[in-house]
Design an enzyme around this catalytic site. Structure first.
Site, mmCIF file in Angstrom:
data_model
loop_
_atom_site.group_PDB
_atom_site.id
_atom_site.type_symbol
_atom_site.label_atom_id
_atom_site.label_comp_id
_atom_site.label_asym_id
_atom_site.label_seq_id
_atom_site.Cartn_x
_atom_site.Cartn_y
_atom_site.Cartn_z
ATOM 1 N N ILE A 193 44.300 25.397 -23.835
ATOM 2 C CA ILE A 193 44.911 24.169 -23.322
ATOM 3 C C ILE A 193 44.858 24.124 -21.799
ATOM 4 O O ILE A 193 44.726 23.052 -21.199
ATOM 5 C CB ILE A 193 46.363 24.015 -23.842
ATOM 6 C CG1 ILE A 193 46.848 22.574 -23.650
ATOM 7 C CG2 ILE A 193 47.304 24.984 -23.145
ATOM 8 C CD1 ILE A 193 46.097 21.556 -24.451
ATOM 9 N N LYS A 243 54.435 22.501 -23.914
ATOM 10 C CA LYS A 243 55.233 22.386 -25.135
ATOM 11 C C LYS A 243 54.792 23.456 -26.132
ATOM 12 O O LYS A 243 53.625 23.866 -26.119
ATOM 13 C CB LYS A 243 55.118 20.975 -25.717
ATOM 14 C CG LYS A 243 53.710 20.588 -26.206
ATOM 15 C CD LYS A 243 53.447 21.098 -27.589
ATOM 16 C CE LYS A 243 51.993 21.050 -27.948
ATOM 17 N NZ LYS A 243 51.656 21.853 -29.128
ATOM 18 N N ASP A 270 53.429 23.901 -34.291
ATOM 19 C CA ASP A 270 52.985 23.813 -32.897
ATOM 20 C C ASP A 270 52.374 22.443 -32.619
ATOM 21 O O ASP A 270 52.770 21.778 -31.655
ATOM 22 C CB ASP A 270 51.991 24.933 -32.581
ATOM 23 C CG ASP A 270 51.453 24.855 -31.164
ATOM 24 O OD1 ASP A 270 52.125 25.327 -30.240
ATOM 25 O OD2 ASP A 270 50.345 24.296 -30.982
#
Length: 314
Positions: free
Chosen positions: A15, A92, A170
């Site tokens: 990410i 997150k 997730d």
């Protein structure tokens, strides 16, 4: 002239490579000044360190830290950064537990630092429009279909299968983050099935049912999530109100159709907007640490029934 903030990234995974590094590079409000990577990942012209402590003890200028490690490491890193006078952005989900996030809220206030819990799926024009349309409405039906391929989005990442790794929740937390923004009332988990591979600790799929004071009598509020979907990915939220209006959020909240007619279709610029918002928070010296999506996941695990399924292998 607007201030440019020196930012470091802790945790260099997929990410970070796909979103954080490109978005920082094209945002004039930020300058990447440091990387922290246990694997020693480096970038030309940017110093790399094995730990945040090494970075903080160096001569590197840092105003803020983006924390992109697995969730179970984030609380300690955020506390260390804030204690050193740095503001923090958290990927997150914010932390591995709700109490850790609550503690970061208090710690940011205590140290007078900015803390930002990012929920990237909330940052879409279609999500904002859905929120506007649902104000004052009552829900007749809500269904989340969030199905994707774990091998595509988390290739070889074993941490997601360990306790604290969330499993399929997730990505599911992205859908929940949209719901906590757009719904005209709070959402509560009533039951859940946690479909878990025989050789793993966290679920690969699941079903969740909800209730809400904003729902009409007899309303069906459900979610079906799965990490085994190949081919096209499904990131869909369908809502019908008591008045008969039907809203369909598609492609992770980037597109909205109302009563079958597409009304919003915008490019996915979620992470660009995250960094725009972070700059605004830094300018104001304000935190943004709401964590209802994390609480919903925790409640799904709390009331959920584990259902065994076939072993998972990469």
């Amino acid at each position: 002239m607007a201030k440019t903030y020196a930012i470091a990234i802790v945790g260099i995974g997929k990410i970070t490579e796909d979103q954080h590094l490109p978005c920082i590079a094209k945002n004039p409000r930020f300058k990447l000044t440091g990387l922290v990577s246990q694997r020693g990942v480096a970038r030309d012209g940017v110093p790399s360190f094995k730990t945040l402590g090494e970075l903080l003890n160096s001569s590197t200028t840092v105003d803020a830290v983006a924390i992109c490690t697995p969730p179970n490491a984030r609380h300690a890193i955020a506390v260390e950064a804030m204690d050193a006078g740095k503001d923090v952005l958290l990927e997150k989900p914010t932390t591995a537990t709700t109490l850790e996030t609550a503690d970061l809220v208090a710690h940011a206030a205590k140290t007078k630092r900015v803390a930002y819990a990012t929920w990237h799926s909330q940052h879409n024009a279609a999500v904002d429009e859905a929120k506007r349309l649902l104000q004052g409405q009552r829900l007749k039906r809500l269904h989340v279909e969030w199905k994707e391929d774990v091998k595509r989005w988390h290739p070889g990442q074993e941490w997601i299968w360990a306790p604290g790794g969330f499993g399929v929740f997730d990505p599911t937390i992205n859908a929940l983050s949209i719901l906590t923004k757009i719904l005209p009332g709070p959402l509560f988990v009533t039951s859940a099935e946690l479909i878990t591979p025989s050789n793993r600790e966290t679920p690969i799929a699941g079903k969740v049912s909800f209730r809400s004071p904003a729902a009409a009598s007899g309303a069906a509020l459900t979610a079906e999530v799965d990490w085994r979907q190949t081919g096209p990915q499904s990131w869909n939220i369908d809502i019908e109100t008591e008045s008969g209006q039907k809203l369909a959020l598609r492609e992770g909240g980037s597109k909205l159709s109302v009563d079958g007619k597409e009304t919003v279709a915008a490019p996915m610029e979620e992470y660009e907007r995250i960094y725009e918002h972070f700059a605004e928070l830094l300018d104001k010296g304000e935190s943004d640490m709401h964590y209802a999506p994390l609480q919903l996941v925790a409640d799904a695990f709390f009331v959920g029934k584990r259902v065994a399924t076939d072993a998972f292998h990469w």
